[in-house]
Write an enzyme that holds these catalytic residues in place. Structure first.
Site, PDB file in Angstrom:
ATOM      1  N   ARG A 143       0.813  -1.207   0.000  1.00 35.04           N
ATOM      2  CA  ARG A 143       0.000   0.000   0.000  1.00 35.04           C
ATOM      3  C   ARG A 143       0.857   1.271   0.000  1.00 35.04           C
ATOM      4  NH1 ARG A 143      -5.062   0.772   3.617  1.00 35.04           N
ATOM      5  NH2 ARG A 143      -5.574   2.679   2.572  1.00 35.04           N
ATOM      6  N   ASP A 159      -9.262   3.507   1.252  1.00 31.65           N
ATOM      7  CA  ASP A 159      -9.707   2.140   1.018  1.00 31.65           C
ATOM      8  C   ASP A 159     -10.797   2.124  -0.045  1.00 31.65           C
ATOM      9  OD1 ASP A 159      -7.963   1.199   2.850  1.00 31.65           O
ATOM     10  OD2 ASP A 159      -9.448   0.664   4.379  1.00 31.65           O
ATOM     11  N   ARG A 189      -7.303   8.404  15.753  1.00 25.40           N
ATOM     12  CA  ARG A 189      -7.088   7.386  16.788  1.00 25.40           C
ATOM     13  C   ARG A 189      -6.063   7.934  17.785  1.00 25.40           C
ATOM     14  NH1 ARG A 189     -11.086   5.905  15.004  1.00 25.40           N
ATOM     15  NH2 ARG A 189     -11.620   3.970  13.947  1.00 25.40           N
ATOM     16  N   ARG A 251      -0.211  -9.036   9.266  1.00 23.59           N
ATOM     17  CA  ARG A 251      -1.290  -8.533   8.407  1.00 23.59           C
ATOM     18  C   ARG A 251      -2.108  -7.441   9.102  1.00 23.59           C
ATOM     19  NH1 ARG A 251      -1.839 -10.641   3.956  1.00 23.59           N
ATOM     20  NH2 ARG A 251      -3.903  -9.736   3.714  1.00 23.59           N
ATOM     21  N   CYS A 253      -1.680  -3.109  10.956  1.00 21.69           N
ATOM     22  CA  CYS A 253      -0.947  -1.963  11.512  1.00 21.69           C
ATOM     23  C   CYS A 253      -0.044  -1.207  10.532  1.00 21.69           C
ATOM     24  CB  CYS A 253      -0.115  -2.376  12.736  1.00 21.69           C
ATOM     25  SG  CYS A 253      -1.132  -3.055  14.056  1.00 21.69           S
ATOM     26  N   ASP A 255      -1.059   1.141   8.870  1.00 23.19           N
ATOM     27  CA  ASP A 255      -1.483   2.532   9.048  1.00 23.19           C
ATOM     28  C   ASP A 255      -0.829   3.167  10.276  1.00 23.19           C
ATOM     29  OD1 ASP A 255      -2.878   0.747  10.605  1.00 23.19           O
ATOM     30  OD2 ASP A 255      -4.868   1.563  10.160  1.00 23.19           O
ATOM     31  N   GLY A 290     -10.748  -8.892  19.427  1.00 25.33           N
ATOM     32  CA  GLY A 290      -9.333  -8.798  19.780  1.00 25.33           C
ATOM     33  C   GLY A 290      -8.583  -7.752  18.987  1.00 25.33           C
ATOM     34  N   GLU A 293      -6.445  -5.143  21.225  1.00 23.15           N
ATOM     35  CA  GLU A 293      -5.199  -5.676  21.812  1.00 23.15           C
ATOM     36  C   GLU A 293      -4.107  -5.795  20.757  1.00 23.15           C
ATOM     37  OE1 GLU A 293      -8.211  -8.280  23.607  1.00 23.15           O
ATOM     38  OE2 GLU A 293      -8.365  -6.127  23.331  1.00 23.15           O
ATOM     39  N   ARG A 295      -3.783  -4.041  18.082  1.00 23.48           N
ATOM     40  CA  ARG A 295      -3.334  -2.698  17.716  1.00 23.48           C
ATOM     41  C   ARG A 295      -2.418  -2.125  18.813  1.00 23.48           C
ATOM     42  NH1 ARG A 295      -4.381  -1.033  12.548  1.00 23.48           N
ATOM     43  NH2 ARG A 295      -5.204   1.003  13.102  1.00 23.48           N
TER      44      ARG A 295
END
Ligand SMILES: *[C@@H]1O[C@H](CO)[C@@H](O)[C@H](O)[C@H]1NC(C)=O
Length: 328
Positions: A143, A159, A189, A251, A253, A255, A290, A293, A295
């Site tokens: 990406r 996306d 975030r 697969r 994070c 970002d 989950g 956690e 992240r």
């Protein structure tokens, strides 16, 4: 008996009078409101406060004043068609780059459809460039691979399953032009300090709820964000390979990793832009259990890779289109 029958017409008359007065007052109120609305809508025209189409065209007159769309997609050709069809109608778009990581090349029918769409929406002889960025392996790092022959500084990373109105996108682009070193996006975030004693110096990834509650954030997610194209090169060539490997293996994070890169270079917080998001797909990775956690683990792992230094900078700024604010 006589007295009351005499009094009745008098009472009715008074009531009528009151009703008429109320009606007149009502009408006056309506007139005033109407006059105000008319004035408000016409005032800018009367005062000559209009920005015409020529000015808009001039705003995007050269490629450097436009932006590239970098779209991540995975086996959802209908969504891809839908979102590309939309974004080709936006004035500021210079080129569209589709990050392709499927084992098979894009089917001819898809390519033909997209090329036709681009042609139909080109104006003033300016055609949006459409390119597939092909990848052999399927990794989330794809990406953020460097793009060759890119004409713009600005990249809008998005996306395939989220759509923004062109006006929203163009507003965010002007915000980015004011702060081109940092990330400007729609999905904020936060990293919170873990208060538990045994977790000294650790962080917790804060999702939508915590940002909404506190108004504080330190990242904007690349599922919908503008950033400078130089960060692609830095992500691919200068970010520690261990982070790229972690992203690939888990697969997840990519970002967060990009937020770290931009924050480490710019030393600045990102900018959150108010905007409505239209989700056209259903269910994302964040609906899986989950998620939080995993992240948080990413944040803490990346901090270690940065030598124990947390590069993210928190902020409480929210950029809002002032035309949509009723009161100054
Ligand atoms: C973060 O920035 C510093 C200073 O600019 C640089 O020396 C360091 O290599 C960067 N860290 C990473 C992990 O990229």
């Amino acid at each position: 008996m006589r007295g009351s029958s005499l009094r009745r017409p008098v009472m009715i008359q008074r009531l009528r009078q009151i009703a008429v007065t109320i009606k007149i007052k009502h009408l006056l109120c309506c007139c005033i409101v109407l006059a105000f609305v008319l004035f408000a809508t016409r005032a800018s025209n009367l005062m000559g406060w209009t920005s015409d189409d020529d000015a808009t065209a001039l705003r995007y007159s050269t490629p450097r004043k436009r932006y590239a769309i970098l779209m991540n997609t995975w086996k959802r050709h209908d969504l891809l068609k839908q979102s590309i069809s939309h974004y080709t109608t936006c004035m500021g778009v210079e080129s569209i780059h589709i990050v392709w990581s499927e084992p098979d090349p894009p089917p001819d029918s898809l390519v033909a459809f997209l090329q036709r769409t681009v042609k139909e929406n080109s104006r003033n002889d300016r055609e949006i460039k459409l390119r597939f960025e092909m990848n052999k392996e399927d990794s989330l790092n794809n990406r953020f691979k460097e793009i060759k022959n890119l004409n713009t500084d600005a990249i809008f990373s998005v996306d395939d399953d989220v759509i923004f109105a062109c006006s929203t996108l163009e507003f965010a682009f002007t915000v980015w032009q004011s702060a081109s070193e940092t990330m400007v996006g729609f999905v904020p975030r936060m990293h919170w300090i873990d208060q538990a004693q045994e977790e000294m110096g650790k962080y917790i990834y804060g999702g939508w709820w915590s940002v909404w509650w506190t108004g504080t954030y330190s990242m904007v997610l690349s599922k919908a964000a503008f950033f400078h194209s130089k960060y692609l090169g830095i992500y691919t060539h200068h970010m520690p390979a261990s982070i790229r490997n972690y992203v690939s293996k888990n697969r997840n994070c990519e970002d967060i990793a990009m937020s770290f890169v931009v924050a480490n270079v710019s030393g600045a917080p990102p900018v959150w832009v108010k905007g409505r998001i239209y989700e056209i797909g259903s269910g994302g990775i964040s609906s899986l259990g989950g998620h939080s956690e995993r992240r948080s683990k990413c944040v803490n792992t990346f901090v270690e890779e940065y030598g124990g230094m947390m590069p993210l900078v928190r902020s409480t700024v929210k950029a809002v289109d002032s035309r949509h604010l009723w009161f100054w």
